[in-house]
Design a protein around this motif. Structure first.
Motif, short mmCIF file in Angstrom:
data_model
loop_
_atom_site.label_atom_id
_atom_site.label_comp_id
_atom_site.label_asym_id
_atom_site.label_seq_id
_atom_site.Cartn_x
_atom_site.Cartn_y
_atom_site.Cartn_z
N LEU A 1 18.74 7.93 33.87
CA LEU A 1 18.22 8.16 32.53
C LEU A 1 19.01 7.26 31.60
CD1 LEU A 1 16.59 9.88 30.41
CD2 LEU A 1 18.57 11.43 30.38
N ARG A 2 18.33 6.58 30.68
CA ARG A 2 19.04 5.65 29.79
C ARG A 2 18.61 5.88 28.34
NH1 ARG A 2 19.23 -0.34 28.49
NH2 ARG A 2 21.45 -0.90 28.65
N PHE A 3 19.61 5.99 27.48
CA PHE A 3 19.45 6.19 26.04
C PHE A 3 19.86 4.89 25.38
CE2 PHE A 3 21.26 9.08 22.37
CZ PHE A 3 20.42 8.46 21.46
N ASP A 4 18.88 4.08 25.01
CA ASP A 4 19.12 2.79 24.37
C ASP A 4 19.46 3.03 22.90
OD1 ASP A 4 18.95 0.23 23.22
OD2 ASP A 4 17.31 -0.37 24.52
N LEU A 5 20.61 2.55 22.48
CA LEU A 5 21.06 2.76 21.10
C LEU A 5 20.47 1.75 20.13
CD1 LEU A 5 24.82 3.48 21.88
CD2 LEU A 5 23.01 5.16 21.44
N GLY A 6 19.75 0.76 20.65
CA GLY A 6 19.11 -0.22 19.80
C GLY A 6 20.01 -1.35 19.34
N GLY A 7 21.19 -1.46 19.92
CA GLY A 7 22.15 -2.49 19.54
C GLY A 7 23.56 -1.96 19.72
N PRO A 8 24.56 -2.83 19.59
CA PRO A 8 25.94 -2.40 19.80
C PRO A 8 26.37 -1.32 18.81
CG PRO A 8 25.76 -4.80 19.83
CD PRO A 8 24.44 -4.28 19.32
N HIS A 9 26.99 -0.29 19.33
CA HIS A 9 27.55 0.82 18.55
C HIS A 9 28.98 1.08 19.02
CE1 HIS A 9 23.46 1.58 17.31
NE2 HIS A 9 23.77 2.72 16.71
#
Length: 219
Positions: free
Chosen positions: A12-20
């Motif tokens: 399962l992967r939760f993409d944060l939409g960019g570096p956090h």
């Protein structure tokens, strides 16, 4: 904060939409790190043999997927039982994603003998759009942890030591852009949003486990 979850069991992967900036005690990348996604790897007892170097194995698994920099949870929970909730308070939004299993539940301040028995876990990832200092990210972790605990208490999972407050293998990851917002406590918009998002996601997952999955997590 609207990238859909990617579920490709056992991942399962939760993409944060960019570096956090991400804070967690995850096995592979604990502490303060920079990451663009948080992953879950579903495992069975048979996967984690006594002689296995789990960190080395997990690092290899992530590299093979082309996601070596993800912060990654391990869970025996069927990841198809994932829950998520997004909450907004004032100017702050938080999105929480959780998998909830209670097969090795504990009550805080006590400990049961879980050797050779089931291993469940609660894994929670929560992301905000508010740019935070590191100290505020720590406070965000405290809010998420409190929300997780309240949700577990509300399902009344009784143990010989009292009502469960979590499990012995829980892990939480909090993620936010780097910035100068200094606080994330219960008197802030962010604290309210994080608390509601995490509480809702964990409560839903815990209720589902109580209904259907008490003895089905380990193969």
């Amino acid at each position: 904060m609207t990238v859909p979850l990617s579920l490709d069991r056992p991942w399962l992967r939760f993409d944060l939409g960019g570096p956090h900036q991400v804070l967690s005690w995850a096995l592979n990348r604990p502490g303060f790190v920079t990451a663009s996604a948080i992953s879950w790897r579903e495992v069975r007892n048979a996967d984690l043999t006594p002689d296995l170097d789990v960190l080395d194995w997990l690092t290899g698994q992530l590299a093979a997927r082309g996601t070596p920099d993800d912060v990654c949870f391990l869970t025996s929970r069927d990841i198809r039982a994932v829950t998520e909730h997004t909450a907004t308070a004032g100017s702050a939004t938080a999105r929480a994603v959780a998998t909830v299993g209670l097969s090795n539940a504990e009550r805080i301040g006590t400990r049961l003998d879980r050797s050779g028995k089931d291993w469940g876990t609660i894994n929670v990832a929560v992301q905000t759009d508010v740019a935070l200092t590191q100290s505020a990210l720590i406070e965000m972790m405290a809010i998420a942890t409190q929300a997780r605990t309240v949700a577990v208490l509300e399902v009344n999972h009784h143990l010989p030591t009292g009502s469960a407050t979590g499990t012995g293998t829980d892990c939480i990851a909090v993620a936010a852009p780097v910035g100068d917002t200094p606080f994330a406590g219960m008197h802030t918009d962010l604290g309210e949003a994080v608390g509601r998002a995490v509480h809702t996601a964990v409560l839903e997952g815990a209720q589902e486990w109580m209904r259907t999955s008490r003895r089905s997590e380990v193969v």
